[in-house]
Design a protein around this motif. Structure first.
Motif, PDB file in Angstrom:
ATOM      1  N   LEU A 162     -61.647 -21.746   8.026  1.00 34.09           N
ATOM      2  CA  LEU A 162     -61.933 -22.864   7.804  1.00 34.09           C
ATOM      3  C   LEU A 162     -60.681 -24.013   7.519  1.00 34.09           C
ATOM      4  O   LEU A 162     -60.478 -23.558   6.276  1.00 34.09           O
ATOM      5  CB  LEU A 162     -63.038 -23.482   7.421  1.00 34.09           C
ATOM      6  N   VAL A 164     -58.942 -27.891   6.969  1.00 35.31           N
ATOM      7  CA  VAL A 164     -60.233 -28.887   6.434  1.00 35.31           C
ATOM      8  C   VAL A 164     -58.557 -30.118   6.369  1.00 35.31           C
ATOM      9  O   VAL A 164     -58.366 -30.248   4.906  1.00 35.31           O
ATOM     10  CB  VAL A 164     -61.304 -29.305   5.762  1.00 35.31           C
ATOM     11  N   SER A 280     -61.107 -36.925  18.356  1.00 38.73           N
ATOM     12  CA  SER A 280     -62.020 -35.578  17.130  1.00 38.73           C
ATOM     13  C   SER A 280     -62.632 -35.545  16.694  1.00 38.73           C
ATOM     14  O   SER A 280     -61.448 -35.868  15.309  1.00 38.73           O
ATOM     15  CB  SER A 280     -62.413 -34.024  18.082  1.00 38.73           C
ATOM     16  N   TRP A 282     -63.271 -32.186  14.594  1.00 43.78           N
ATOM     17  CA  TRP A 282     -62.688 -31.213  14.686  1.00 43.78           C
ATOM     18  C   TRP A 282     -62.335 -30.143  14.864  1.00 43.78           C
ATOM     19  O   TRP A 282     -62.197 -30.964  16.555  1.00 43.78           O
ATOM     20  CB  TRP A 282     -64.991 -30.074  14.385  1.00 43.78           C
ATOM     21  N   ALA A 287     -62.014 -29.066  11.161  1.00 48.80           N
ATOM     22  CA  ALA A 287     -63.144 -30.522   9.994  1.00 48.80           C
ATOM     23  C   ALA A 287     -61.579 -31.193   9.404  1.00 48.80           C
ATOM     24  O   ALA A 287     -60.539 -30.708   9.033  1.00 48.80           O
ATOM     25  CB  ALA A 287     -64.059 -29.615   9.992  1.00 48.80           C
ATOM     26  N   LEU A 314     -70.683 -32.441   6.212  1.00 43.17           N
ATOM     27  CA  LEU A 314     -69.465 -30.993   6.042  1.00 43.17           C
ATOM     28  C   LEU A 314     -70.034 -29.824   5.219  1.00 43.17           C
ATOM     29  O   LEU A 314     -70.104 -28.663   5.349  1.00 43.17           O
ATOM     30  CB  LEU A 314     -68.143 -31.223   5.907  1.00 43.17           C
ATOM     31  N   ALA A 329     -67.328 -21.320   9.430  1.00 44.57           N
ATOM     32  CA  ALA A 329     -66.291 -22.207  11.023  1.00 44.57           C
ATOM     33  C   ALA A 329     -67.189 -22.518  12.321  1.00 44.57           C
ATOM     34  O   ALA A 329     -66.905 -22.916  13.252  1.00 44.57           O
ATOM     35  CB  ALA A 329     -64.807 -21.872  11.190  1.00 44.57           C
ATOM     36  N   LEU A 334     -69.750 -27.110  12.989  1.00 50.13           N
ATOM     37  CA  LEU A 334     -68.862 -28.142  13.048  1.00 50.13           C
ATOM     38  C   LEU A 334     -69.354 -29.099  13.976  1.00 50.13           C
ATOM     39  O   LEU A 334     -68.954 -30.783  14.135  1.00 50.13           O
ATOM     40  CB  LEU A 334     -67.482 -27.496  13.422  1.00 50.13           C
ATOM     41  N   SER A 335     -69.433 -29.195  15.259  1.00 45.34           N
ATOM     42  CA  SER A 335     -69.923 -29.832  16.070  1.00 45.34           C
ATOM     43  C   SER A 335     -71.401 -31.098  15.669  1.00 45.34           C
ATOM     44  O   SER A 335     -71.625 -32.006  15.833  1.00 45.34           O
ATOM     45  CB  SER A 335     -70.910 -29.274  17.625  1.00 45.34           C
ATOM     46  N   TYR A 337     -71.548 -31.648  12.544  1.00 52.53           N
ATOM     47  CA  TYR A 337     -71.325 -31.470  11.463  1.00 52.53           C
ATOM     48  C   TYR A 337     -70.410 -33.446  12.827  1.00 52.53           C
ATOM     49  O   TYR A 337     -70.808 -34.965  11.717  1.00 52.53           O
ATOM     50  CB  TYR A 337     -70.034 -31.150  11.079  1.00 52.53           C
ATOM     51  N   GLU A 338     -70.037 -33.665  13.015  1.00 51.29           N
ATOM     52  CA  GLU A 338     -69.666 -34.541  13.757  1.00 51.29           C
ATOM     53  C   GLU A 338     -70.785 -35.925  14.459  1.00 51.29           C
ATOM     54  O   GLU A 338     -70.572 -36.711  14.122  1.00 51.29           O
ATOM     55  CB  GLU A 338     -68.483 -33.916  15.494  1.00 51.29           C
TER      56      GLU A 338
END
Length: 393
Positions: A162, A164, A280, A282, A287, A314, A329, A334-335, A337-338
Protein backbone atom coordinates in the motif's frame (compact mmCIF):
# COMPACT_ATOMS: atom_id res chain seq x y z
CA UNK A 1 13.96 -6.60 -8.63
CA UNK A 2 13.94 -4.68 -5.34
CA UNK A 3 16.08 -6.04 -2.54
CA UNK A 4 14.39 -7.11 0.66
CA UNK A 5 15.55 -3.85 2.30
CA UNK A 6 13.49 -2.00 -0.31
CA UNK A 7 10.29 -4.00 0.26
CA UNK A 8 7.71 -2.62 2.65
CA UNK A 9 4.15 -3.25 3.67
CA UNK A 10 3.32 0.47 3.49
CA UNK A 11 5.17 3.45 2.01
CA UNK A 12 4.13 6.94 3.16
CA UNK A 13 5.10 9.95 1.06
CA UNK A 14 5.47 13.00 3.30
CA UNK A 15 6.64 13.45 6.90
CA UNK A 16 4.38 16.32 7.83
CA UNK A 17 2.22 16.05 10.96
CA UNK A 18 -0.42 13.86 9.28
CA UNK A 19 2.10 11.56 7.60
CA UNK A 20 3.98 11.14 10.86
CA UNK A 21 0.72 10.58 12.76
CA UNK A 22 -0.27 7.85 10.32
CA UNK A 23 3.09 6.10 10.67
CA UNK A 24 2.82 6.42 14.46
CA UNK A 25 -0.68 4.89 14.36
CA UNK A 26 0.84 1.78 12.75
CA UNK A 27 4.13 1.76 14.64
CA UNK A 28 3.11 -0.86 17.23
CA UNK A 29 1.96 -3.34 14.58
CA UNK A 30 4.18 -5.80 12.77
CA UNK A 31 3.89 -3.81 9.55
CA UNK A 32 7.09 -2.63 7.91
CA UNK A 33 6.58 1.04 7.09
CA UNK A 34 8.73 3.52 5.17
CA UNK A 35 8.24 7.29 5.36
CA UNK A 36 9.77 9.15 2.41
CA UNK A 37 10.51 12.85 2.98
CA UNK A 38 12.41 15.25 0.74
CA UNK A 39 13.60 17.36 3.68
CA UNK A 40 16.89 16.30 5.29
CA UNK A 41 16.92 14.34 8.53
CA UNK A 42 18.17 17.37 10.48
CA UNK A 43 15.07 19.38 9.56
CA UNK A 44 12.82 16.63 10.90
CA UNK A 45 14.89 16.09 14.03
CA UNK A 46 14.83 19.82 14.87
CA UNK A 47 11.87 21.31 12.99
CA UNK A 48 12.13 25.10 12.72
CA UNK A 49 9.20 27.31 13.61
CA UNK A 50 7.03 27.98 10.56
CA UNK A 51 4.77 30.49 12.30
CA UNK A 52 1.73 28.25 12.29
CA UNK A 53 -0.25 27.60 15.46
CA UNK A 54 -2.49 24.52 15.19
CA UNK A 55 -5.93 24.78 16.81
CA UNK A 56 -6.67 21.35 18.26
CA UNK A 57 -10.10 20.08 19.18
CA UNK A 58 -10.41 17.65 22.08
CA UNK A 59 -10.99 14.81 19.61
CA UNK A 60 -7.60 15.59 18.05
CA UNK A 61 -5.97 15.92 21.45
CA UNK A 62 -7.24 12.43 22.32
CA UNK A 63 -5.71 11.03 19.11
CA UNK A 64 -2.37 12.64 19.88
CA UNK A 65 -2.60 11.40 23.47
CA UNK A 66 -3.18 7.83 22.24
CA UNK A 67 -0.08 8.14 20.05
CA UNK A 68 1.97 9.45 22.97
CA UNK A 69 2.53 12.83 21.32
CA UNK A 70 0.33 15.02 23.51
CA UNK A 71 2.21 14.29 26.72
CA UNK A 72 5.53 14.75 24.90
CA UNK A 73 4.69 18.41 24.18
CA UNK A 74 5.70 20.80 26.95
CA UNK A 75 2.89 22.55 28.78
CA UNK A 76 4.63 25.82 27.88
CA UNK A 77 3.64 25.22 24.25
CA UNK A 78 -0.04 24.51 25.00
CA UNK A 79 -2.13 27.67 24.90
CA UNK A 80 -5.75 27.22 26.02
CA UNK A 81 -8.50 29.00 24.08
CA UNK A 82 -11.21 30.03 26.55
CA UNK A 83 -13.54 31.52 23.94
CA UNK A 84 -13.86 32.75 20.38
CA UNK A 85 -15.31 35.91 18.89
CA UNK A 86 -16.34 36.48 15.27
CA UNK A 87 -16.42 40.11 14.14
CA UNK A 88 -17.67 41.77 10.97
CA UNK A 89 -16.16 45.02 9.73
CA UNK A 90 -16.58 48.00 12.05
CA UNK A 91 -19.67 46.56 13.75
CA UNK A 92 -19.33 46.40 17.57
CA UNK A 93 -21.39 43.19 17.56
CA UNK A 94 -19.51 39.93 18.15
CA UNK A 95 -20.73 36.38 17.70
CA UNK A 96 -19.51 34.65 20.86
CA UNK A 97 -18.48 31.07 21.50
CA UNK A 98 -17.63 30.01 25.03
CA UNK A 99 -17.28 26.68 26.87
CA UNK A 100 -20.55 25.23 28.18
CA UNK A 101 -21.68 26.86 31.40
CA UNK A 102 -20.05 25.17 34.36
CA UNK A 103 -17.35 23.53 32.23
CA UNK A 104 -13.77 23.75 33.46
CA UNK A 105 -12.41 22.88 30.01
CA UNK A 106 -11.40 25.45 27.38
CA UNK A 107 -12.70 25.34 23.81
CA UNK A 108 -9.41 23.82 22.67
CA UNK A 109 -5.67 24.44 22.57
CA UNK A 110 -3.22 26.17 20.26
CA UNK A 111 0.04 24.29 19.66
CA UNK A 112 2.95 25.35 17.41
CA UNK A 113 3.08 23.16 14.33
CA UNK A 114 6.78 22.53 14.86
CA UNK A 115 6.17 21.17 18.37
CA UNK A 116 3.61 18.66 17.07
CA UNK A 117 6.04 17.55 14.37
CA UNK A 118 8.86 17.23 16.91
CA UNK A 119 6.79 15.05 19.25
CA UNK A 120 5.61 12.77 16.44
CA UNK A 121 9.12 12.48 14.96
CA UNK A 122 10.49 11.27 18.30
CA UNK A 123 7.75 8.64 18.48
CA UNK A 124 8.60 7.40 14.99
CA UNK A 125 12.31 7.23 15.83
CA UNK A 126 11.56 4.97 18.81
CA UNK A 127 9.90 2.27 16.67
CA UNK A 128 12.23 0.08 14.63
CA UNK A 129 9.46 -1.06 12.24
CA UNK A 130 9.21 2.45 10.79
CA UNK A 131 12.06 3.54 8.51
CA UNK A 132 12.64 7.20 7.63
CA UNK A 133 14.03 7.85 4.14
CA UNK A 134 14.98 11.52 4.31
CA UNK A 135 16.42 13.81 1.66
CA UNK A 136 14.62 12.01 -1.17
CA UNK A 137 11.47 12.63 -3.18
CA UNK A 138 9.12 10.26 -4.97
CA UNK A 139 9.59 10.64 -8.74
CA UNK A 140 7.37 7.81 -9.99
CA UNK A 141 4.64 5.51 -8.68
CA UNK A 142 3.23 2.48 -10.46
CA UNK A 143 0.21 1.07 -8.66
CA UNK A 144 -2.04 -1.86 -9.45
CA UNK A 145 -4.24 -4.28 -7.48
CA UNK A 146 -1.07 -6.28 -6.83
CA UNK A 147 0.80 -3.47 -5.09
CA UNK A 148 2.86 -0.33 -5.67
CA UNK A 149 6.33 0.31 -7.06
CA UNK A 150 7.87 3.60 -5.96
CA UNK A 151 10.94 5.22 -7.53
CA UNK A 152 12.95 7.73 -5.50
CA UNK A 153 15.07 10.65 -6.63
CA UNK A 154 18.26 8.80 -5.59
CA UNK A 155 17.47 5.92 -7.96
CA UNK A 156 16.15 3.49 -5.36
CA UNK A 157 13.15 1.38 -6.30
CA UNK A 158 10.81 0.44 -3.45
CA UNK A 159 7.85 -1.91 -3.37
CA UNK A 160 4.87 -1.92 -1.04
CA UNK A 161 1.44 -3.47 -0.65
CA UNK A 162 0.00 0.00 0.00
CA UNK A 163 1.25 3.46 -0.95
CA UNK A 164 -0.09 6.46 1.02
CA UNK A 165 0.24 10.04 -0.24
CA UNK A 166 0.58 12.55 2.63
CA UNK A 167 2.79 15.16 1.02
CA UNK A 168 0.72 18.38 0.57
CA UNK A 169 -2.41 19.95 -0.90
CA UNK A 170 -0.42 20.41 -4.15
CA UNK A 171 0.51 16.75 -3.88
CA UNK A 172 3.00 15.54 -6.45
CA UNK A 173 2.27 11.90 -5.55
CA UNK A 174 -1.48 12.43 -6.01
CA UNK A 175 -0.68 13.49 -9.57
CA UNK A 176 1.59 10.48 -10.05
CA UNK A 177 -1.31 8.24 -9.01
CA UNK A 178 -3.48 9.87 -11.66
CA UNK A 179 -5.99 11.23 -9.12
CA UNK A 180 -7.49 14.56 -10.14
CA UNK A 181 -8.35 17.31 -7.66
CA UNK A 182 -10.19 20.59 -7.53
CA UNK A 183 -7.45 23.15 -6.82
CA UNK A 184 -8.57 26.66 -5.96
CA UNK A 185 -5.79 29.24 -5.82
CA UNK A 186 -7.53 32.05 -3.99
CA UNK A 187 -5.22 34.88 -5.03
CA UNK A 188 -4.73 35.77 -1.35
CA UNK A 189 -1.90 35.17 1.07
CA UNK A 190 -1.68 34.97 4.84
CA UNK A 191 1.03 36.87 6.70
CA UNK A 192 1.75 35.33 10.11
CA UNK A 193 3.86 36.48 13.03
CA UNK A 194 3.91 36.41 16.82
CA UNK A 195 3.55 39.74 18.58
CA UNK A 196 3.86 40.93 22.15
CA UNK A 197 1.23 43.48 23.07
CA UNK A 198 0.20 45.70 25.96
CA UNK A 199 -3.49 44.79 26.13
CA UNK A 200 -4.67 41.48 27.60
CA UNK A 201 -6.18 38.91 25.25
CA UNK A 202 -8.00 37.00 28.03
CA UNK A 203 -7.31 33.76 26.08
CA UNK A 204 -9.97 34.74 23.51
CA UNK A 205 -9.46 33.92 19.82
CA UNK A 206 -10.73 36.52 17.38
CA UNK A 207 -11.73 35.98 13.74
CA UNK A 208 -12.32 39.41 12.24
CA UNK A 209 -13.79 39.68 8.75
CA UNK A 210 -12.85 43.28 8.06
CA UNK A 211 -13.15 45.11 4.75
CA UNK A 212 -10.57 43.87 2.20
CA UNK A 213 -8.80 41.80 4.86
CA UNK A 214 -9.33 39.04 7.41
CA UNK A 215 -7.50 39.14 10.71
CA UNK A 216 -7.14 36.31 13.18
CA UNK A 217 -5.73 36.93 16.66
CA UNK A 218 -4.79 33.70 18.43
CA UNK A 219 -3.99 33.94 22.16
CA UNK A 220 -0.73 32.37 23.29
CA UNK A 221 1.02 33.05 26.58
CA UNK A 222 0.02 36.15 28.54
CA UNK A 223 0.78 39.30 26.53
CA UNK A 224 1.59 37.38 23.34
CA UNK A 225 -0.53 36.39 20.35
CA UNK A 226 -0.18 34.90 16.91
CA UNK A 227 -1.42 37.45 14.38
CA UNK A 228 -2.65 36.31 10.96
CA UNK A 229 -3.54 38.86 8.28
CA UNK A 230 -5.08 37.64 5.03
CA UNK A 231 -4.80 40.02 2.07
CA UNK A 232 -4.69 39.93 -1.69
CA UNK A 233 -1.34 38.46 -2.71
CA UNK A 234 0.22 41.75 -3.84
CA UNK A 235 -0.78 43.55 -0.63
CA UNK A 236 0.51 40.66 1.50
CA UNK A 237 3.87 40.69 -0.30
CA UNK A 238 4.14 44.48 0.17
CA UNK A 239 3.38 44.13 3.89
CA UNK A 240 5.96 41.39 4.29
CA UNK A 241 8.64 43.52 2.59
CA UNK A 242 8.32 46.43 5.07
CA UNK A 243 11.00 46.94 7.71
CA UNK A 244 10.04 46.03 11.29
CA UNK A 245 9.00 49.52 12.35
CA UNK A 246 6.77 50.17 9.34
CA UNK A 247 5.42 46.62 9.54
CA UNK A 248 4.32 47.13 13.15
CA UNK A 249 2.82 50.54 12.39
CA UNK A 250 0.71 49.05 9.62
CA UNK A 251 -0.28 46.03 11.73
CA UNK A 252 -1.39 48.32 14.54
CA UNK A 253 -3.44 50.35 12.08
CA UNK A 254 -5.00 47.27 10.50
CA UNK A 255 -5.90 45.94 13.97
CA UNK A 256 -7.28 49.41 14.86
CA UNK A 257 -5.18 49.37 18.00
CA UNK A 258 -7.08 46.40 19.40
CA UNK A 259 -3.94 44.93 21.00
CA UNK A 260 -2.36 48.26 21.92
CA UNK A 261 1.35 48.75 21.34
CA UNK A 262 2.98 45.74 19.69
CA UNK A 263 6.48 44.39 19.22
CA UNK A 264 7.56 41.46 17.07
CA UNK A 265 8.15 38.19 18.90
CA UNK A 266 9.06 36.04 15.88
CA UNK A 267 10.02 36.04 12.25
CA UNK A 268 7.36 36.83 9.68
CA UNK A 269 5.96 34.12 7.41
CA UNK A 270 3.73 34.20 4.35
CA UNK A 271 1.55 31.45 2.89
CA UNK A 272 -0.41 31.67 -0.38
CA UNK A 273 -3.93 30.34 0.18
CA UNK A 274 -4.96 27.27 -1.81
CA UNK A 275 -7.82 24.87 -1.16
CA UNK A 276 -7.99 21.38 -2.66
CA UNK A 277 -10.47 18.53 -2.85
CA UNK A 278 -9.32 15.25 -4.38
CA UNK A 279 -11.82 13.55 -6.70
CA UNK A 280 -10.95 10.23 -5.08
CA UNK A 281 -9.22 9.40 -1.82
CA UNK A 282 -7.91 6.05 -3.00
CA UNK A 283 -6.73 4.06 -6.01
CA UNK A 284 -5.62 0.43 -6.36
CA UNK A 285 -3.05 -0.19 -3.60
CA UNK A 286 -2.95 3.53 -2.76
CA UNK A 287 -4.67 6.09 -0.53
CA UNK A 288 -4.57 9.82 0.21
CA UNK A 289 -4.50 11.35 3.70
CA UNK A 290 -4.25 14.89 5.06
CA UNK A 291 -3.99 17.81 2.67
CA UNK A 292 -3.38 15.47 -0.25
CA UNK A 293 -7.03 14.44 0.16
CA UNK A 294 -8.62 17.62 1.57
CA UNK A 295 -6.87 20.99 1.73
CA UNK A 296 -9.06 23.23 3.90
CA UNK A 297 -9.16 27.01 4.00
CA UNK A 298 -7.53 27.99 7.33
CA UNK A 299 -10.36 30.30 8.43
CA UNK A 300 -12.06 27.60 10.55
CA UNK A 301 -8.74 26.07 11.67
CA UNK A 302 -9.96 22.56 10.89
CA UNK A 303 -7.41 21.32 8.35
CA UNK A 304 -5.16 19.37 10.70
CA UNK A 305 -8.10 18.11 12.75
CA UNK A 306 -9.64 16.57 9.62
CA UNK A 307 -6.27 15.19 8.54
CA UNK A 308 -5.66 13.65 11.95
CA UNK A 309 -9.13 12.09 11.97
CA UNK A 310 -8.62 10.76 8.43
CA UNK A 311 -5.29 9.07 9.15
CA UNK A 312 -6.82 7.43 12.22
CA UNK A 313 -9.68 6.06 10.13
CA UNK A 314 -7.28 4.65 7.51
CA UNK A 315 -4.97 3.16 10.13
CA UNK A 316 -7.96 1.60 11.92
CA UNK A 317 -9.14 0.07 8.63
CA UNK A 318 -5.70 -1.40 7.99
CA UNK A 319 -5.29 -2.83 11.50
CA UNK A 320 -8.83 -4.26 11.40
CA UNK A 321 -8.04 -5.90 8.05
CA UNK A 322 -4.97 -7.55 9.57
CA UNK A 323 -6.94 -8.88 12.55
CA UNK A 324 -9.56 -10.33 10.20
CA UNK A 325 -6.97 -11.89 7.92
CA UNK A 326 -7.72 -9.51 5.03
CA UNK A 327 -5.49 -7.60 2.65
CA UNK A 328 -4.24 -4.22 3.99
CA UNK A 329 -5.02 -2.72 0.56
CA UNK A 330 -8.47 -4.32 0.32
CA UNK A 331 -10.56 -2.16 -2.06
CA UNK A 332 -13.66 -2.46 0.14
CA UNK A 333 -11.71 -1.15 3.13
CA UNK A 334 -10.25 1.75 1.12
CA UNK A 335 -13.68 2.57 -0.28
CA UNK A 336 -15.14 2.59 3.24
CA UNK A 337 -12.33 4.88 4.38
CA UNK A 338 -13.16 7.30 1.58
CA UNK A 339 -16.89 7.27 2.29
CA UNK A 340 -16.41 7.99 5.99
CA UNK A 341 -13.86 10.74 5.40
CA UNK A 342 -16.05 12.41 2.77
CA UNK A 343 -19.00 12.31 5.14
CA UNK A 344 -16.86 13.98 7.81
CA UNK A 345 -15.03 16.51 5.63
CA UNK A 346 -17.46 17.54 2.88
CA UNK A 347 -19.86 19.64 5.02
CA UNK A 348 -16.95 21.52 6.60
CA UNK A 349 -15.09 21.98 3.32
CA UNK A 350 -18.03 23.35 1.36
CA UNK A 351 -19.46 25.39 4.23
CA UNK A 352 -16.05 26.97 4.84
CA UNK A 353 -15.70 27.90 1.17
CA UNK A 354 -19.19 29.41 1.25
CA UNK A 355 -18.34 31.35 4.41
CA UNK A 356 -15.14 32.71 2.86
CA UNK A 357 -17.03 33.71 -0.29
CA UNK A 358 -19.64 35.63 1.68
CA UNK A 359 -17.18 37.35 3.99
CA UNK A 360 -14.71 38.34 1.26
CA UNK A 361 -17.44 39.94 -0.87
CA UNK A 362 -17.33 43.72 -0.46
CA UNK A 363 -20.69 44.44 -2.12
CA UNK A 364 -22.92 46.47 0.27
CA UNK A 365 -25.63 43.79 0.10
CA UNK A 366 -23.09 41.13 1.11
CA UNK A 367 -21.88 43.26 4.01
CA UNK A 368 -25.44 43.62 5.25
CA UNK A 369 -26.13 39.90 4.78
CA UNK A 370 -23.17 38.80 6.83
CA UNK A 371 -24.02 41.24 9.61
CA UNK A 372 -27.55 39.80 9.71
CA UNK A 373 -26.09 36.29 9.53
CA UNK A 374 -23.94 36.85 12.62
CA UNK A 375 -26.93 38.26 14.50
CA UNK A 376 -28.99 35.20 13.60
CA UNK A 377 -26.10 32.96 14.62
CA UNK A 378 -26.17 34.46 18.10
CA UNK A 379 -29.85 33.73 18.68
CA UNK A 380 -30.69 30.64 16.61
CA UNK A 381 -29.32 27.50 18.34
CA UNK A 382 -29.01 25.38 15.19
CA UNK A 383 -26.94 28.09 13.47
CA UNK A 384 -24.72 28.54 16.51
CA UNK A 385 -24.21 24.77 16.75
CA UNK A 386 -23.19 24.54 13.10
CA UNK A 387 -20.74 27.43 13.31
CA UNK A 388 -19.34 26.14 16.61
CA UNK A 389 -18.62 22.80 14.97
CA UNK A 390 -16.79 24.59 12.16
CA UNK A 391 -14.72 26.54 14.68
CA UNK A 392 -13.72 23.33 16.45
CA UNK A 393 -16.00 23.41 19.53
Amino acid sequence: MASCDDSFDIIVAGAGPVGLSFAASLAKSDLKVAVVEQQPFESLAKPPSDGREIALTFASINILRELGAWDAISVNHKSPVQGARVLNGSSPFALCFDPPRGSAEPLGFLIPNCRIRDALFKIIRSHHRVQLLCGHSVVAVTNSPKGAVVNLSDGRRLTARLFVAADSRLSRTRDLLGIAADINRLGSSMVICRVRHERAHHQLAIEWFDHHQTIAILPLMEGESSLLVTLRANDANRLLALDDDLFLIELTDRCRGRLGKMTLASKRHIYPLVTTWAHSFWAPSAALVGDAAVGMHPVTAHGFNIGLDGQKRLAHGILTAIRNGHDIADPDMLSSYESRLRLRAAPLYHATNLLVGIYSNEHPAARFARHVGLRLGQYLPFVRHGIANMLGR
